[in-house]
Design a protein around this motif. Structure first.
Motif, PDB file in Angstrom:
ATOM      1  N   LEU A  95      39.001  41.509  16.887  1.00  0.00           N
ATOM      2  CA  LEU A  95      39.736  42.510  16.989  1.00  0.00           C
ATOM      3  C   LEU A  95      39.437  44.199  18.003  1.00  0.00           C
ATOM      4  O   LEU A  95      40.179  44.143  19.071  1.00  0.00           O
ATOM      5  N   GLY A  96      38.384  44.135  17.921  1.00  0.00           N
ATOM      6  CA  GLY A  96      38.060  45.424  19.162  1.00  0.00           C
ATOM      7  C   GLY A  96      37.957  44.765  20.563  1.00  0.00           C
ATOM      8  O   GLY A  96      38.362  45.302  21.084  1.00  0.00           O
ATOM      9  N   GLN A  97      37.203  43.658  21.033  1.00  0.00           N
ATOM     10  CA  GLN A  97      37.497  43.049  21.771  1.00  0.00           C
ATOM     11  C   GLN A  97      38.596  43.141  22.763  1.00  0.00           C
ATOM     12  O   GLN A  97      39.415  43.245  23.670  1.00  0.00           O
ATOM     13  N   SER A  98      39.732  42.377  21.672  1.00  0.00           N
ATOM     14  CA  SER A  98      41.159  42.221  22.206  1.00  0.00           C
ATOM     15  C   SER A  98      41.740  43.718  22.315  1.00  0.00           C
ATOM     16  O   SER A  98      42.213  43.985  23.625  1.00  0.00           O
ATOM     17  N   LEU A  99      41.331  45.060  21.213  1.00  0.00           N
ATOM     18  CA  LEU A  99      42.006  46.413  21.836  1.00  0.00           C
ATOM     19  C   LEU A  99      41.589  46.542  22.967  1.00  0.00           C
ATOM     20  O   LEU A  99      42.419  47.173  23.537  1.00  0.00           O
ATOM     21  N   ILE A 100      40.025  46.323  23.099  1.00  0.00           N
ATOM     22  CA  ILE A 100      39.726  47.003  24.487  1.00  0.00           C
ATOM     23  C   ILE A 100      40.336  45.966  25.643  1.00  0.00           C
ATOM     24  O   ILE A 100      40.721  46.805  26.696  1.00  0.00           O
ATOM     25  N   GLN A 101      40.165  45.208  25.447  1.00  0.00           N
ATOM     26  CA  GLN A 101      41.327  43.774  26.740  1.00  0.00           C
ATOM     27  C   GLN A 101      42.636  44.417  27.391  1.00  0.00           C
ATOM     28  O   GLN A 101      43.220  44.528  27.854  1.00  0.00           O
ATOM     29  N   HIS A 102      43.327  45.044  26.392  1.00  0.00           N
ATOM     30  CA  HIS A 102      44.726  45.396  26.386  1.00  0.00           C
ATOM     31  C   HIS A 102      44.872  46.610  27.022  1.00  0.00           C
ATOM     32  O   HIS A 102      45.272  46.934  27.733  1.00  0.00           O
ATOM     33  N   GLY A 103      43.846  47.431  26.318  1.00  0.00           N
ATOM     34  CA  GLY A 103      43.293  48.715  26.843  1.00  0.00           C
ATOM     35  C   GLY A 103      43.099  49.065  28.520  1.00  0.00           C
ATOM     36  O   GLY A 103      43.906  49.804  29.258  1.00  0.00           O
ATOM     37  N   LEU A 104      42.773  48.101  28.795  1.00  0.00           N
ATOM     38  CA  LEU A 104      41.889  48.089  30.326  1.00  0.00           C
ATOM     39  C   LEU A 104      43.240  46.995  30.945  1.00  0.00           C
ATOM     40  O   LEU A 104      43.422  47.685  31.794  1.00  0.00           O
ATOM     41  N   THR A 105      44.143  46.507  30.799  1.00  0.00           N
ATOM     42  CA  THR A 105      45.272  45.578  31.322  1.00  0.00           C
ATOM     43  C   THR A 105      45.541  47.012  32.232  1.00  0.00           C
ATOM     44  O   THR A 105      46.733  47.440  32.796  1.00  0.00           O
ATOM     45  N   ALA A 106      46.098  47.842  30.512  1.00  0.00           N
ATOM     46  CA  ALA A 106      46.860  49.058  31.012  1.00  0.00           C
ATOM     47  C   ALA A 106      46.313  49.863  32.188  1.00  0.00           C
ATOM     48  O   ALA A 106      47.316  50.257  32.671  1.00  0.00           O
ATOM     49  N   LEU A 107      46.114  50.062  32.040  1.00  0.00           N
ATOM     50  CA  LEU A 107      44.643  50.808  33.011  1.00  0.00           C
ATOM     51  C   LEU A 107      45.227  50.324  34.308  1.00  0.00           C
ATOM     52  O   LEU A 107      45.261  51.127  35.213  1.00  0.00           O
ATOM     53  N   LYS A 108      44.575  49.303  34.462  1.00  0.00           N
ATOM     54  CA  LYS A 108      44.308  48.341  36.226  1.00  0.00           C
ATOM     55  C   LYS A 108      45.794  48.753  36.258  1.00  0.00           C
ATOM     56  O   LYS A 108      46.678  48.478  37.341  1.00  0.00           O
ATOM     57  N   VAL A 109      47.554  47.793  35.643  1.00  0.00           N
ATOM     58  CA  VAL A 109      48.825  48.534  36.074  1.00  0.00           C
ATOM     59  C   VAL A 109      48.750  49.978  36.628  1.00  0.00           C
ATOM     60  O   VAL A 109      49.566  50.051  37.478  1.00  0.00           O
ATOM     61  N   ALA A 122      24.893  46.177  23.111  1.00  0.00           N
ATOM     62  CA  ALA A 122      25.322  44.930  23.280  1.00  0.00           C
ATOM     63  C   ALA A 122      27.349  44.585  21.976  1.00  0.00           C
ATOM     64  O   ALA A 122      27.629  43.520  23.253  1.00  0.00           O
ATOM     65  N   PHE A 123      27.842  45.312  21.956  1.00  0.00           N
ATOM     66  CA  PHE A 123      28.885  44.895  21.712  1.00  0.00           C
ATOM     67  C   PHE A 123      30.588  45.430  23.324  1.00  0.00           C
ATOM     68  O   PHE A 123      30.835  44.290  23.412  1.00  0.00           O
ATOM     69  N   TYR A 124      30.402  46.133  24.138  1.00  0.00           N
ATOM     70  CA  TYR A 124      30.844  46.802  25.443  1.00  0.00           C
ATOM     71  C   TYR A 124      30.345  45.724  25.893  1.00  0.00           C
ATOM     72  O   TYR A 124      31.559  45.222  26.958  1.00  0.00           O
ATOM     73  N   GLY A 125      29.443  44.927  26.127  1.00  0.00           N
ATOM     74  CA  GLY A 125      28.733  43.707  27.143  1.00  0.00           C
ATOM     75  C   GLY A 125      29.795  42.757  27.229  1.00  0.00           C
ATOM     76  O   GLY A 125      30.418  42.118  27.269  1.00  0.00           O
ATOM     77  N   ARG A 126      30.103  42.184  25.776  1.00  0.00           N
ATOM     78  CA  ARG A 126      31.264  41.272  25.127  1.00  0.00           C
ATOM     79  C   ARG A 126      32.468  41.447  26.099  1.00  0.00           C
ATOM     80  O   ARG A 126      33.738  40.606  25.948  1.00  0.00           O
ATOM     81  N   VAL A 127      32.750  42.765  26.544  1.00  0.00           N
ATOM     82  CA  VAL A 127      34.529  43.000  27.504  1.00  0.00           C
ATOM     83  C   VAL A 127      33.938  43.367  28.749  1.00  0.00           C
ATOM     84  O   VAL A 127      34.941  44.363  29.154  1.00  0.00           O
ATOM     85  N   GLY A 128      32.922  43.675  29.186  1.00  0.00           N
ATOM     86  CA  GLY A 128      32.060  42.660  30.781  1.00  0.00           C
ATOM     87  C   GLY A 128      32.319  44.200  31.081  1.00  0.00           C
ATOM     88  O   GLY A 128      31.981  44.487  32.222  1.00  0.00           O
ATOM     89  N   GLY A 151      29.252  50.543  32.571  1.00  0.00           N
ATOM     90  CA  GLY A 151      30.584  50.703  33.056  1.00  0.00           C
ATOM     91  C   GLY A 151      30.959  49.834  33.528  1.00  0.00           C
ATOM     92  O   GLY A 151      30.280  48.739  33.590  1.00  0.00           O
ATOM     93  N   GLN A 152      32.156  49.207  33.805  1.00  0.00           N
ATOM     94  CA  GLN A 152      33.128  48.297  34.434  1.00  0.00           C
ATOM     95  C   GLN A 152      33.868  48.657  35.389  1.00  0.00           C
ATOM     96  O   GLN A 152      34.884  48.835  35.462  1.00  0.00           O
TER      97      GLN A 152
END
Length: 178
Positions: A95-109, A122-128, A151-152
């Protein structure tokens, strides 16, 4: 599980979710500190300088992620991901990874080019996210655990060194958070 903008939920409920999550993992002092941070972000950050999303399971808040402006002299379109919380009963399910990805997509937009965070590699590395030396991209304050500065890039360009100290939203101008 649907993700809703933070504006669609009660900030007190979100602060309690964050407090409970951090208390469970880091202890009551950290839980209270980060729970109060949610109110500070909400109360002191101008509209357009932050955004957040929550995951809702039926009517229960399962997780929340927050992003706020982090401006570097040479890159004003950067964001800070913090805090991130998934209620203990929903952890280890992606869930955390999906929630972060959702937010990153919004930031890109919205045109953001870079996101930084301060947390578990270890945790944040899973989302890039990748570890960044504080000398390469300076944090707003001295870090207690420099290995947690991550960073990403949100563009096709790789992360490169940024010169100058960034400015963050007022809620993060507290040395205890770093």
């Amino acid at each position: 599980m649907p993700f809703l903008p933070l504006t669609d939920v009660n900030i007190n409920d979100v602060a309690e979710l964050v407090r409970e999550t951090f208390t469970h993992s880091e202890g009551p002092d950290e839980g209270n500190l980060i729970g109060q941070l949610i109110h500070q972000l909400h109360d002191t950050t101008p509209e357009g300088e932050w955004l957040g999303f929550v995951a809702v399971d039926n009517s229960a808040l399962a997780g929340a992620v927050f992003f706020s402006r982090l401006s570097y002299p040479t890159m004003p379109d950067a964001a800070l991901l913090s805090p991130m919380a998934v209620h203990p009963s929903y952890q280890k399910q992606g869930l955390g990874q999906s929630l972060i990805q959702h937010g990153l997509t919004a930031l890109k937009v919205q045109g953001y080019q870079l996101v930084m965070t301060y947390g578990d590699p270890a945790f944040y590395g899973r989302v890039g996210f990748t570890p960044i030396s504080p000398e390469t991209i300076q944090p707003p304050h001295h870090l207690s655990y420099p290995h947690g500065w991550l960073g990403q890039s949100l563009t096709d360009a790789p992360l490169t060194a940024l010169r100058g100290k960034p400015s963050c939203v007022p809620a993060f101008n507290c040395a205890d958070l770093w």
